[in-house]
Design an enzyme around this catalytic site. Structure first.
Site, mmCIF file in Angstrom:
data_model
loop_
_atom_site.group_PDB
_atom_site.id
_atom_site.type_symbol
_atom_site.label_atom_id
_atom_site.label_comp_id
_atom_site.label_asym_id
_atom_site.label_seq_id
_atom_site.Cartn_x
_atom_site.Cartn_y
_atom_site.Cartn_z
ATOM 1 C CE LYS A 87 -4.308 1.276 2.329
ATOM 2 N NZ LYS A 87 -5.014 1.180 3.627
HETATM 3 C C1 E4P Z 1 -8.185 2.394 3.456
HETATM 4 O O1 E4P Z 1 -7.551 1.445 3.065
HETATM 5 C C2 E4P Z 1 -8.094 2.959 4.804
HETATM 6 O O2 E4P Z 1 -7.495 2.005 5.654
HETATM 7 C C3 E4P Z 1 -9.427 3.252 5.430
HETATM 8 O O3 E4P Z 1 -10.505 2.808 4.655
HETATM 9 C C4 E4P Z 1 -9.563 4.600 6.017
HETATM 10 O O4 E4P Z 1 -10.826 4.707 6.618
HETATM 11 P P1 E4P Z 1 -11.192 5.807 7.707
HETATM 12 O O5 E4P Z 1 -11.458 7.090 6.990
HETATM 13 O O6 E4P Z 1 -12.422 5.252 8.355
HETATM 14 O O7 E4P Z 1 -10.019 5.910 8.639
#
Ligand code: E4P
Length: 218
Positions: A87
């Site tokens: 990622k």
């Molecule tokens: C995406 O991969 C992130 O980990 C995640 O969806 C972020 O979500 P949040 O805005 O609830 O922290």
């Protein structure tokens, strides 16, 4: 649409896996910190533990923001398990890293996508997934689902293989609307996935069936 769970909590991952609908996991540094996981050794061991539970892609995020650092970290993460997806944040060196990993056949997830332009750039660099954060856009009164729609149109116009991974999903309506728009994947908390189960008429109907059965069998 594939269902990913957005957590580093092993119990929740196991619960979603046991439900039989889980296609993968996404994590981020905040989610790892929430579970108290710190230090390179522990972080790598935790990703290994997640990979043992789930049958599908597991996104593991790099901390570096420079190209060399992302490559070094990403290669170590990818070596852990073939389920690992590296990622990478949407920054200039991140785009270069997406291209590097794509050329090497290593799967990537470009995170922190908040515009169609960012998604297009990540797709051109060969990202396996782009992660538009719909909940965080909604939080600032911007149309998160509209972004998923725009990216869908652009990717379909040009036949990009990059999958749209709707992220920052907060509730069941996000999931349903992402499915209507045609997101390839959604990632959300266990609570949003389990909320899909619920309808008051199901509960009332089941209670009546069981009461009638009890009456006629007493
Ligand atoms: C995406 O991969 C992130 O980990 C995640 O969806 C972020 O979500 P949040 O805005 O609830 O922290």
């Amino acid at each position: 649409m594939k269902f990913f769970i957005d957590t580093a909590n092993l119990a929740q991952i196991k619960e979603a896996q046991d439900l039989g609908v889980l296609d993968g996991v996404t994590t981020n540094p905040s989610l790892m910190a929430k579970e108290g996981i710190s230090g390179e050794k522990n972080v790598l061991a935790h990703y290994r533990a997640i990979c043992e539970i789930v049958n599908g892609d597991v996104s593991a995020e790099v901390i570096s923001t420079d190209f060399e650092g992302m490559v070094r970290e990403g290669e170590a993460l990818a070596a852990l398990d073939e389920k690992i997806v590296v990622k990478i944040p949407m920054v200039k060196d991140g785009v270069k890293a997406l291209k590097y990993f794509s050329d090497k056949g290593i799967k990537t997830n470009c995170t922190l996508i908040f515009s169609a332009g960012q998604a297009l750039l990540a797709a051109k660099a060969g990202a396996t997934y782009v992660s538009p954060f719909i909940g965080r856009l909604d939080d600032i009164s911007t149309d998160g689902l509209g972004l998923i729609d725009s990216i869908r149109v652009i990717f379909d116009n040009y036949g990009f293989d990059t999958e749209i991974l709707a992220a920052s999903v907060r509730h069941p309506m996000h999931i349903i609307e992402c499915a209507q728009i045609g997101a390839d994947v959604m990632t959300g908390p266990l609570s949003a996935i389990e909320a899909l189960l619920k309808h008051p008429l199901t509960d009332i109907g089941l209670a009546k069936f069981l009461a009638d059965h009890a009456k006629s069998n007493s």
